[in-house]
Enzyme design. Structure first.
Site, PDB file in Angstrom:
ATOM      1  N   GLY A 163       2.762  -1.003   4.310  1.00  0.00           N
ATOM      2  CA  GLY A 163       2.908   0.404   3.966  1.00  0.00           C
ATOM      3  C   GLY A 163       4.363   0.778   3.785  1.00  0.00           C
ATOM      4  N   GLY A 173       2.235   2.389  10.800  1.00  0.00           N
ATOM      5  CA  GLY A 173       3.174   3.498  10.663  1.00  0.00           C
ATOM      6  C   GLY A 173       3.883   3.871  11.951  1.00  0.00           C
ATOM      7  N   ASN A 230       0.868  -1.177   0.000  1.00  0.00           N
ATOM      8  CA  ASN A 230       0.000   0.000   0.000  1.00  0.00           C
ATOM      9  C   ASN A 230       0.902   1.224   0.000  1.00  0.00           C
ATOM     10  OD1 ASN A 230      -1.841   2.010   0.346  1.00  0.00           O
ATOM     11  ND2 ASN A 230      -2.553   1.364   2.376  1.00  0.00           N
ATOM     12  N   TRP A 231       1.019   1.830  -1.157  1.00  0.00           N
ATOM     13  CA  TRP A 231       1.920   2.991  -1.265  1.00  0.00           C
ATOM     14  C   TRP A 231       1.345   4.240  -0.596  1.00  0.00           C
ATOM     15  CZ3 TRP A 231       3.504   2.855  -7.192  1.00  0.00           C
ATOM     16  CH2 TRP A 231       4.377   1.769  -7.399  1.00  0.00           C
ATOM     17  N   LYS A 232       0.052   4.205  -0.287  1.00  0.00           N
ATOM     18  CA  LYS A 232      -0.602   5.391   0.300  1.00  0.00           C
ATOM     19  C   LYS A 232      -0.348   6.613  -0.606  1.00  0.00           C
ATOM     20  CE  LYS A 232      -0.388   3.123   4.729  1.00  0.00           C
ATOM     21  NZ  LYS A 232      -0.275   3.204   6.190  1.00  0.00           N
ATOM     22  N   HIS A 259      -9.827   1.235   4.488  1.00  0.00           N
ATOM     23  CA  HIS A 259      -8.570   1.415   5.215  1.00  0.00           C
ATOM     24  C   HIS A 259      -8.802   2.374   6.386  1.00  0.00           C
ATOM     25  CE1 HIS A 259      -4.459   2.402   6.228  1.00  0.00           C
ATOM     26  NE2 HIS A 259      -4.107   1.323   5.562  1.00  0.00           N
ATOM     27  N   GLU A 316      -7.141   4.670   7.515  1.00  0.00           N
ATOM     28  CA  GLU A 316      -6.823   6.071   7.236  1.00  0.00           C
ATOM     29  C   GLU A 316      -7.963   6.773   6.509  1.00  0.00           C
ATOM     30  OE1 GLU A 316      -3.007   5.421   5.405  1.00  0.00           O
ATOM     31  OE2 GLU A 316      -2.170   4.850   7.347  1.00  0.00           O
ATOM     32  N   SER A 366       3.154  -2.031  10.398  1.00  0.00           N
ATOM     33  CA  SER A 366       4.594  -2.086  10.649  1.00  0.00           C
ATOM     34  C   SER A 366       5.210  -3.435  10.298  1.00  0.00           C
ATOM     35  CB  SER A 366       4.914  -1.696  12.106  1.00  0.00           C
ATOM     36  OG  SER A 366       4.495  -0.365  12.358  1.00  0.00           O
ATOM     37  N   GLU A 405      -5.671  -4.863  10.344  1.00  0.00           N
ATOM     38  CA  GLU A 405      -4.675  -3.811  10.567  1.00  0.00           C
ATOM     39  C   GLU A 405      -4.999  -3.077  11.872  1.00  0.00           C
ATOM     40  OE1 GLU A 405      -2.613  -2.618   6.633  1.00  0.00           O
ATOM     41  OE2 GLU A 405      -4.295  -1.281   6.955  1.00  0.00           O
TER      42      GLU A 405
HETATM   43  P1  13P Z   1       2.767   0.424   7.696  1.00  0.00           P
HETATM   44  O1  13P Z   1       3.285  -0.869   7.134  1.00  0.00           O
HETATM   45  O2  13P Z   1       3.519   1.627   7.228  1.00  0.00           O
HETATM   46  O3  13P Z   1       2.602   0.363   9.175  1.00  0.00           O
HETATM   47  O4  13P Z   1       1.286   0.621   7.093  1.00  0.00           O
HETATM   48  C1  13P Z   1       0.406  -0.427   7.169  1.00  0.00           C
HETATM   49  C2  13P Z   1      -0.797  -0.096   6.383  1.00  0.00           C
HETATM   50  O5  13P Z   1      -1.572   0.768   6.730  1.00  0.00           O
HETATM   51  C3  13P Z   1      -1.009  -0.829   5.136  1.00  0.00           C
HETATM   52  O6  13P Z   1      -2.271  -0.581   4.614  1.00  0.00           O
END
Ligand code: 13P
Length: 269
Positions: free
Chosen positions: A250, A189, A11-13, A96, A98, A229, A183
């Site tokens: 991420g 993150g 997930n590149w966000k 997600h 976020e 993470s 998640e």
């Molecule tokens: P991280 O791997 O940066 O913690 O993010 C996880 C995430 O939200 C994947 O969708």
């Protein structure tokens, strides 16, 4: 029961220009034939980079990070499934944290007094996932508890409610083909990965909810990913768990070099 094929999902966000995406996909294309075993690799990219990801010539799936359920119309700023398919999408991320999160006081630079910017909830997540399934794409439904919910002993109740609402109206075949990503919000993150036995416990619980809502065969087929993470250092302990079928990654997916050990571990089965 045969082992489920693991999924290594990036997930590149909100990261990467088209030029950066093209470089990444060239590296990934070179890497994947060297990976021993079988894994599905999916790249959830920003909308602007999806066509570049699809044109990269690798075997990876191409995923949107969100979608709106309407086919077309006066919805400024939104993206339809037809548009995602038009640029080669095979997968769509839905719900997600976020996008569900209510930005507020701790993040005033994001929302100020608004309290909420993106505002997905269980009802909109269900409409999105239903539309994804109807379009014949693979949805990845994200669920997970906040730190406050965990501390209040509400982890399982929160996730079960998200699953029941998110999957409402879908039939067993659709659910078997859907990815579910656990998640924990507090692990995203933060560098604070969920302990592997606790991640396993929750992922097994997710599978149990699917069995209760549908049947054991559906529960045995659905892939349940862990996200939060995940890195090359902790992937082995997580993937050893019987109910964790891959990762939604991420930060550690943003370079092929960091993502490589996760892909290789997923492919080991
Ligand atoms: P991280 O791997 O940066 O913690 O993010 C996880 C995430 O939200 C994947 O969708």
């Amino acid at each position: 029961m045969s082992k489920r094929v693991a999924v290594a999902a990036a997930n590149w966000k909100m990261n990467k220009t088209c030029a950066e995406a093209a470089t990444y996909m060239a590296d990934l294309k070179a890497l994947l034939p060297t990976v021993e075993g079988t894994a599905e690799v999916v790249i959830f990219a920003p909308f602007t980079a999806l066509a570049t990801v699809a044109a990269g010539g690798s075997s990876a799936g191409v995923g949107g990070q969100d979608v709106f359920w309407m086919a077309a119309g006066a919805y400024t700023g939104e993206i339809s499934l037809g548009m995602l398919q038009d640029v080669g999408c095979t997968h769509v991320l839905v719900g997600h944290s976020e996008r569900r999160r209510r930005f507020g006081k701790p993040e005033p630079e994001l929302a100020g007094d608004l309290g909420c910017v993106f505002g997905d909830n269980d009802a909109t997540v269900n409409k999105k996932l239903t539309a994804v399934v109807a379009a014949g794409l693979v949805g990845c439904l994200c669920v997970g508890e906040t730190l406050a919910e965990r501390q209040a002993g509400q982890t399982d109740r929160t996730i079960e409610a998200q699953l029941r609402a998110g999957l409402a109206g879908l039939d067993a075949a659709a659910v078997a083909n859907t990815l579910i990503a656990y998640e924990p919000v507090w692990a995203i993150g933060t560098g604070e990965v969920c302990q592997e036995d606790e991640a396993e416990r929750v992922c097994a619980m997710v599978r149990g909810v699917v069995a209760a809502l549908y049947d054991q065969a559906t529960a045995d087929t659905v892939r349940v990913l862990y996200g939060g993470s995940m890195s090359g250092e902790n992937v082995d302990g997580l993937l050893c768990q019987p109910n964790i079928d891959g990762g939604l990654v991420g930060g550690a997916s943003l370079t092929v070099a960091k993502f490589e050990p996760i892909i290789r571990r997923c492919a080991k089965g």
